[in-house]
Design an enzyme around this catalytic site. Structure first.
Site, PDB file in Angstrom:
ATOM      1  N   HIS A  86       0.727  -1.164  -0.131  1.00 40.95           N
ATOM      2  CA  HIS A  86      -0.078  -0.001  -0.088  1.00 40.95           C
ATOM      3  C   HIS A  86       0.844   1.143  -0.166  1.00 40.95           C
ATOM      4  O   HIS A  86       0.679   2.221  -0.691  1.00 40.95           O
ATOM      5  CB  HIS A  86      -1.005   0.106   1.159  1.00 40.95           C
ATOM      6  CG  HIS A  86      -1.939  -0.852   1.186  1.00 40.95           C
ATOM      7  ND1 HIS A  86      -2.294  -1.859   2.473  1.00 40.95           N
ATOM      8  CD2 HIS A  86      -3.028  -1.292   0.456  1.00 40.95           C
ATOM      9  CE1 HIS A  86      -3.287  -2.601   2.231  1.00 40.95           C
ATOM     10  NE2 HIS A  86      -3.715  -2.488   1.005  1.00 40.95           N
ATOM     11  N   LYS A 128     -16.019  -6.698   5.920  1.00 37.14           N
ATOM     12  CA  LYS A 128     -15.556  -7.728   6.891  1.00 37.14           C
ATOM     13  C   LYS A 128     -15.122  -7.056   8.239  1.00 37.14           C
ATOM     14  O   LYS A 128     -14.521  -5.930   7.850  1.00 37.14           O
ATOM     15  CB  LYS A 128     -14.128  -8.409   6.228  1.00 37.14           C
ATOM     16  CG  LYS A 128     -14.283  -9.811   6.559  1.00 37.14           C
ATOM     17  CD  LYS A 128     -13.281 -10.673   5.783  1.00 37.14           C
ATOM     18  CE  LYS A 128     -11.802 -10.722   6.823  1.00 37.14           C
ATOM     19  NZ  LYS A 128     -10.762 -11.314   5.639  1.00 37.14           N
ATOM     20  N   ARG A 162      -2.115  -6.324  -8.175  1.00 35.55           N
ATOM     21  CA  ARG A 162      -1.091  -6.978  -7.893  1.00 35.55           C
ATOM     22  C   ARG A 162      -0.806  -8.328  -9.045  1.00 35.55           C
ATOM     23  O   ARG A 162       0.263  -8.622  -9.294  1.00 35.55           O
ATOM     24  CB  ARG A 162      -1.143  -7.805  -6.528  1.00 35.55           C
ATOM     25  CG  ARG A 162      -1.015  -7.026  -5.279  1.00 35.55           C
ATOM     26  CD  ARG A 162      -1.455  -7.561  -4.068  1.00 35.55           C
ATOM     27  NE  ARG A 162      -3.100  -7.699  -4.275  1.00 35.55           N
ATOM     28  CZ  ARG A 162      -3.884  -7.977  -3.112  1.00 35.55           C
ATOM     29  NH1 ARG A 162      -3.263  -8.132  -1.844  1.00 35.55           N
ATOM     30  NH2 ARG A 162      -5.083  -8.159  -3.371  1.00 35.55           N
ATOM     31  N   SER A 205      -3.152  -7.756   3.157  1.00 41.65           N
ATOM     32  CA  SER A 205      -3.477  -7.479   4.440  1.00 41.65           C
ATOM     33  C   SER A 205      -3.939  -8.788   5.102  1.00 41.65           C
ATOM     34  O   SER A 205      -3.505  -8.898   6.391  1.00 41.65           O
ATOM     35  CB  SER A 205      -4.421  -6.417   4.537  1.00 41.65           C
ATOM     36  OG  SER A 205      -4.226  -5.276   4.078  1.00 41.65           O
TER      37      SER A 205
END
Ligand code: PNS
Length: 161
Positions: free
Chosen positions: A17, A41, A90, A128
């Site tokens: 990030h 979430k 990514r 993460s």
């Protein structure tokens, strides 16, 4: 040069990030890192904690501002007068969902564009969720997250163990 935003959950922020925000900051007058307060979430870190971890990790980048939002990203963008989102990609697996979000956002708010920045190869595997999993089971996340995040993770899981 316009101001861009980098939206995300940042639960917690990773070196990936930080790399995308750092690189985006070179191309825009300012970059607003937009932290979603209540992601779908349940987050490990509160929005205040995520904001403070980001502020610490990005303190060296002058033209970066940390903000948070709730609700739709397009409403946040409108309230700030921002018309560009920069998102990191990514792998191809990120692309489908990111494209869907970009297209939904521009449908809801014509004029809001999304640009994708490819992740540095060294961070292409990093997420993460994986960082949390490694930290939860006592693995080392040093080098994968900013130092303040590594400390926060070990405190969080240390307290819970
Ligand atoms: O880091 P993430 O989890 O990939 O970030 C996703 C985020 C926060 C950018 C996205 O879920 C979002 O913009 N949520 C706000 C709600 C919204 O605007 N939904 C419609 C967009 S498709």
């Amino acid at each position: 040069m316009p101001v861009a935003m980098c939206p995300g959950s940042f639960d917690p922020p990773t070196r990936g990030h930080v790399d995308v925000v750092e690189r985006a900051s070179r191309y825009f007058e300012g970059v607003v890192v937009a932290v979603i307060a209540n992601p779908s979430k349940e987050p490990l870190f509160s929005v205040q904690e995520r904001r403070s971890l980001l502020a610490d990790a990005l303190a060296h980048v002058e033209n970066v501002e940390i903000a948070s939002f709730d609700g739709l990203l397009v409403d946040f963008a409108r309230s700030k007068g921002i018309t560009l989102a920069v998102k990191g990609l990514r792998a191809v697996s990120d692309f489908e969902y990111e494209l869907q979000m970009a297209q939904m956002n521009t449908t809801l708010a014509p004029g809001l564009d999304t640009m994708f920045m490819t992740a540095k190869p060294s961070w292409a595997f990093l997420s993460s969720s994986l960082v949390k999993e490694v930290a939860r089971y006592g693995g080392s996340v040093e080098g994968l997250v900013p130092p303040g995040v590594a400390t926060a993770l070990s405190e969080r899981y240390g307290r819970e163990r």
